[in-house]
Scaffold this motif. Sequence first.
Motif, PDB file in Angstrom:
ATOM      1  N   LYS A  84      -2.022   0.079   1.172  1.00 56.75           N
ATOM      2  CA  LYS A  84      -2.804   0.017   2.398  1.00 56.75           C
ATOM      3  C   LYS A  84      -1.993   0.426   3.621  1.00 56.75           C
ATOM      4  O   LYS A  84      -2.529   0.940   4.590  1.00 56.75           O
ATOM      5  CB  LYS A  84      -3.348  -1.390   2.607  1.00 56.75           C
ATOM      6  CG  LYS A  84      -4.454  -1.744   1.652  1.00 56.75           C
ATOM      7  CD  LYS A  84      -5.015  -3.103   1.958  1.00 56.75           C
ATOM      8  CE  LYS A  84      -6.166  -3.403   1.025  1.00 56.75           C
ATOM      9  NZ  LYS A  84      -6.798  -4.676   1.309  1.00 56.75           N
ATOM     10  N   THR A  85      -0.685   0.198   3.572  1.00 58.72           N
ATOM     11  CA  THR A  85       0.134   0.444   4.760  1.00 58.72           C
ATOM     12  C   THR A  85       1.281   1.428   4.548  1.00 58.72           C
ATOM     13  O   THR A  85       1.919   1.818   5.516  1.00 58.72           O
ATOM     14  CB  THR A  85       0.741  -0.878   5.260  1.00 58.72           C
ATOM     15  OG1 THR A  85       1.526  -1.444   4.214  1.00 58.72           O
ATOM     16  CG2 THR A  85      -0.335  -1.843   5.704  1.00 58.72           C
ATOM     17  N   HIS A  86       1.565   1.825   3.294  1.00 58.06           N
ATOM     18  CA  HIS A  86       2.735   2.659   3.016  1.00 58.06           C
ATOM     19  C   HIS A  86       2.433   3.757   1.995  1.00 58.06           C
ATOM     20  O   HIS A  86       1.561   3.609   1.143  1.00 58.06           O
ATOM     21  CB  HIS A  86       3.891   1.812   2.466  1.00 58.06           C
ATOM     22  CG  HIS A  86       4.546   0.968   3.499  1.00 58.06           C
ATOM     23  ND1 HIS A  86       4.008  -0.216   3.938  1.00 58.06           N
ATOM     24  CD2 HIS A  86       5.696   1.137   4.179  1.00 58.06           C
ATOM     25  CE1 HIS A  86       4.796  -0.753   4.845  1.00 58.06           C
ATOM     26  NE2 HIS A  86       5.837   0.060   5.020  1.00 58.06           N
ATOM     27  N   LEU A  87       3.215   4.821   2.097  1.00 57.48           N
ATOM     28  CA  LEU A  87       3.295   5.854   1.071  1.00 57.48           C
ATOM     29  C   LEU A  87       4.676   5.701   0.450  1.00 57.48           C
ATOM     30  O   LEU A  87       5.685   5.743   1.152  1.00 57.48           O
ATOM     31  CB  LEU A  87       3.139   7.246   1.680  1.00 57.48           C
ATOM     32  CG  LEU A  87       3.397   8.431   0.748  1.00 57.48           C
ATOM     33  CD1 LEU A  87       2.366   8.465  -0.375  1.00 57.48           C
ATOM     34  CD2 LEU A  87       3.380   9.738   1.521  1.00 57.48           C
ATOM     35  N   ILE A  88       4.719   5.498  -0.866  1.00 58.85           N
ATOM     36  CA  ILE A  88       5.979   5.266  -1.561  1.00 58.85           C
ATOM     37  C   ILE A  88       6.232   6.448  -2.493  1.00 58.85           C
ATOM     38  O   ILE A  88       5.405   6.772  -3.337  1.00 58.85           O
ATOM     39  CB  ILE A  88       5.940   3.946  -2.354  1.00 58.85           C
ATOM     40  CG1 ILE A  88       5.611   2.793  -1.407  1.00 58.85           C
ATOM     41  CG2 ILE A  88       7.256   3.710  -3.063  1.00 58.85           C
ATOM     42  CD1 ILE A  88       5.166   1.541  -2.105  1.00 58.85           C
ATOM     43  N   ILE A  89       7.387   7.073  -2.320  1.00 56.73           N
ATOM     44  CA  ILE A  89       7.755   8.239  -3.123  1.00 56.73           C
ATOM     45  C   ILE A  89       9.005   7.893  -3.921  1.00 56.73           C
ATOM     46  O   ILE A  89      10.008   7.460  -3.349  1.00 56.73           O
ATOM     47  CB  ILE A  89       8.025   9.466  -2.236  1.00 56.73           C
ATOM     48  CG1 ILE A  89       6.789   9.791  -1.406  1.00 56.73           C
ATOM     49  CG2 ILE A  89       8.455  10.651  -3.078  1.00 56.73           C
ATOM     50  CD1 ILE A  89       6.988  10.886  -0.396  1.00 56.73           C
ATOM     51  N   THR A  90       8.942   8.094  -5.238  1.00 53.44           N
ATOM     52  CA  THR A  90      10.080   7.857  -6.112  1.00 53.44           C
ATOM     53  C   THR A  90      10.519   9.188  -6.708  1.00 53.44           C
ATOM     54  O   THR A  90       9.731   9.862  -7.367  1.00 53.44           O
ATOM     55  CB  THR A  90       9.723   6.870  -7.238  1.00 53.44           C
ATOM     56  OG1 THR A  90       9.177   5.690  -6.661  1.00 53.44           O
ATOM     57  CG2 THR A  90      10.934   6.519  -8.067  1.00 53.44           C
ATOM     58  N   LYS A 131      -7.126  10.987  -1.163  1.00 51.46           N
ATOM     59  CA  LYS A 131      -7.007   9.537  -0.974  1.00 51.46           C
ATOM     60  C   LYS A 131      -6.027   9.216   0.153  1.00 51.46           C
ATOM     61  O   LYS A 131      -6.259   8.301   0.937  1.00 51.46           O
ATOM     62  CB  LYS A 131      -6.584   8.868  -2.272  1.00 51.46           C
ATOM     63  CG  LYS A 131      -7.636   8.989  -3.369  1.00 51.46           C
ATOM     64  CD  LYS A 131      -7.627   7.813  -4.270  1.00 51.46           C
ATOM     65  CE  LYS A 131      -8.644   7.987  -5.372  1.00 51.46           C
ATOM     66  NZ  LYS A 131      -9.941   7.429  -5.054  1.00 51.46           N
ATOM     67  N   LEU A 132      -4.926   9.972   0.226  1.00 48.15           N
ATOM     68  CA  LEU A 132      -3.962   9.773   1.302  1.00 48.15           C
ATOM     69  C   LEU A 132      -4.588  10.097   2.656  1.00 48.15           C
ATOM     70  O   LEU A 132      -4.448   9.321   3.615  1.00 48.15           O
ATOM     71  CB  LEU A 132      -2.719  10.635   1.075  1.00 48.15           C
ATOM     72  CG  LEU A 132      -1.674  10.641   2.190  1.00 48.15           C
ATOM     73  CD1 LEU A 132      -1.121   9.244   2.428  1.00 48.15           C
ATOM     74  CD2 LEU A 132      -0.547  11.603   1.849  1.00 48.15           C
ATOM     75  N   ASN A 133      -5.299  11.211   2.746  1.00 48.44           N
ATOM     76  CA  ASN A 133      -5.939  11.585   4.003  1.00 48.44           C
ATOM     77  C   ASN A 133      -6.986  10.558   4.421  1.00 48.44           C
ATOM     78  O   ASN A 133      -7.109  10.217   5.599  1.00 48.44           O
ATOM     79  CB  ASN A 133      -6.559  12.980   3.909  1.00 48.44           C
ATOM     80  CG  ASN A 133      -5.519  14.059   3.809  1.00 48.44           C
ATOM     81  OD1 ASN A 133      -4.389  13.890   4.249  1.00 48.44           O
ATOM     82  ND2 ASN A 133      -5.884  15.173   3.203  1.00 48.44           N
ATOM     83  N   GLU A 134      -7.729  10.070   3.446  1.00 46.21           N
ATOM     84  CA  GLU A 134      -8.726   9.026   3.717  1.00 46.21           C
ATOM     85  C   GLU A 134      -8.049   7.751   4.230  1.00 46.21           C
ATOM     86  O   GLU A 134      -8.488   7.143   5.202  1.00 46.21           O
ATOM     87  CB  GLU A 134      -9.509   8.733   2.437  1.00 46.21           C
ATOM     88  CG  GLU A 134     -10.548   7.665   2.556  1.00 46.21           C
ATOM     89  CD  GLU A 134     -11.228   7.427   1.217  1.00 46.21           C
ATOM     90  OE1 GLU A 134     -11.317   6.253   0.807  1.00 46.21           O
ATOM     91  OE2 GLU A 134     -11.634   8.417   0.573  1.00 46.21           O
ATOM     92  N   ARG A 135      -6.960   7.382   3.589  1.00 47.06           N
ATOM     93  CA  ARG A 135      -6.220   6.177   3.992  1.00 47.06           C
ATOM     94  C   ARG A 135      -5.622   6.351   5.392  1.00 47.06           C
ATOM     95  O   ARG A 135      -5.649   5.425   6.205  1.00 47.06           O
ATOM     96  CB  ARG A 135      -5.101   5.900   2.971  1.00 47.06           C
ATOM     97  CG  ARG A 135      -4.466   4.580   3.109  1.00 47.06           C
ATOM     98  CD  ARG A 135      -5.413   3.492   2.643  1.00 47.06           C
ATOM     99  NE  ARG A 135      -5.280   2.386   3.573  1.00 47.06           N
ATOM    100  CZ  ARG A 135      -6.219   1.524   3.860  1.00 47.06           C
ATOM    101  NH1 ARG A 135      -7.380   1.597   3.284  1.00 47.06           N
ATOM    102  NH2 ARG A 135      -6.021   0.567   4.711  1.00 47.06           N
ATOM    103  N   LEU A 136      -5.086   7.548   5.673  1.00 52.47           N
ATOM    104  CA  LEU A 136      -4.549   7.831   7.002  1.00 52.47           C
ATOM    105  C   LEU A 136      -5.647   7.736   8.063  1.00 52.47           C
ATOM    106  O   LEU A 136      -5.438   7.179   9.143  1.00 52.47           O
ATOM    107  CB  LEU A 136      -3.895   9.214   7.051  1.00 52.47           C
ATOM    108  CG  LEU A 136      -2.560   9.360   6.351  1.00 52.47           C
ATOM    109  CD1 LEU A 136      -2.140  10.820   6.296  1.00 52.47           C
ATOM    110  CD2 LEU A 136      -1.496   8.526   7.027  1.00 52.47           C
ATOM    111  N   TYR A 137      -6.815   8.275   7.747  1.00 52.76           N
ATOM    112  CA  TYR A 137      -7.937   8.212   8.676  1.00 52.76           C
ATOM    113  C   TYR A 137      -8.315   6.765   8.953  1.00 52.76           C
ATOM    114  O   TYR A 137      -8.477   6.370  10.114  1.00 52.76           O
ATOM    115  CB  TYR A 137      -9.128   8.993   8.113  1.00 52.76           C
ATOM    116  CG  TYR A 137     -10.374   8.850   8.941  1.00 52.76           C
ATOM    117  CD1 TYR A 137     -10.519   9.552  10.131  1.00 52.76           C
ATOM    118  CD2 TYR A 137     -11.409   8.007   8.536  1.00 52.76           C
ATOM    119  CE1 TYR A 137     -11.660   9.417  10.904  1.00 52.76           C
ATOM    120  CE2 TYR A 137     -12.549   7.867   9.299  1.00 52.76           C
ATOM    121  CZ  TYR A 137     -12.665   8.568  10.481  1.00 52.76           C
ATOM    122  OH  TYR A 137     -13.793   8.425  11.247  1.00 52.76           O
TER     123      TYR A 137
END
Length: 146
Positions: A84-90, A131-137
């Motif tokens: 909900k609040t972060h993008l996590i990249i591994t 999904k990322l763009n939707e979450r950012l919006y």
Amino acid sequence: MKNQANEILYQEESGYKDLLLRKSMKMRLMETVAFVIGMLLLSSFFNSKTDTFKIMAFAIAIAVVGLAPFLYKWVLRPTYKLTKTHLIITMSGREESYPLSEVEMIYEGRHFYRLSGKRHSLMVSKVFLNKLNERLYLYHKGKKRR
């Protein structure tokens, strides 16, 4: 940052097509260097006017472009998680977390994003990008209301 499994909204490992089409400029440069080295080695063994040279040059091009995504997947093991609040990249076992406040789309409809002020190419599917763009919006819309 450790997240509970129920916080993760969407998770994805990069597939072959994502690694082939959405690689970073650094990866593209490494592929170009590998192709040039292959061509230099090939030219030292064969005359450039022979059919063997042309076939081998074509094979080197296919090998570099076609096999590189498998190498990236094996070495980097890229995984992307959206909360909900972060993008996590591994990447290569190293996890980096970016708050959505520091994630910004650079080009509309593309895979380039600015993460904490640096340009990154996200090697994920269109579904994850949507999904990322939707979450950012939603994140920025909720932030404006407060």
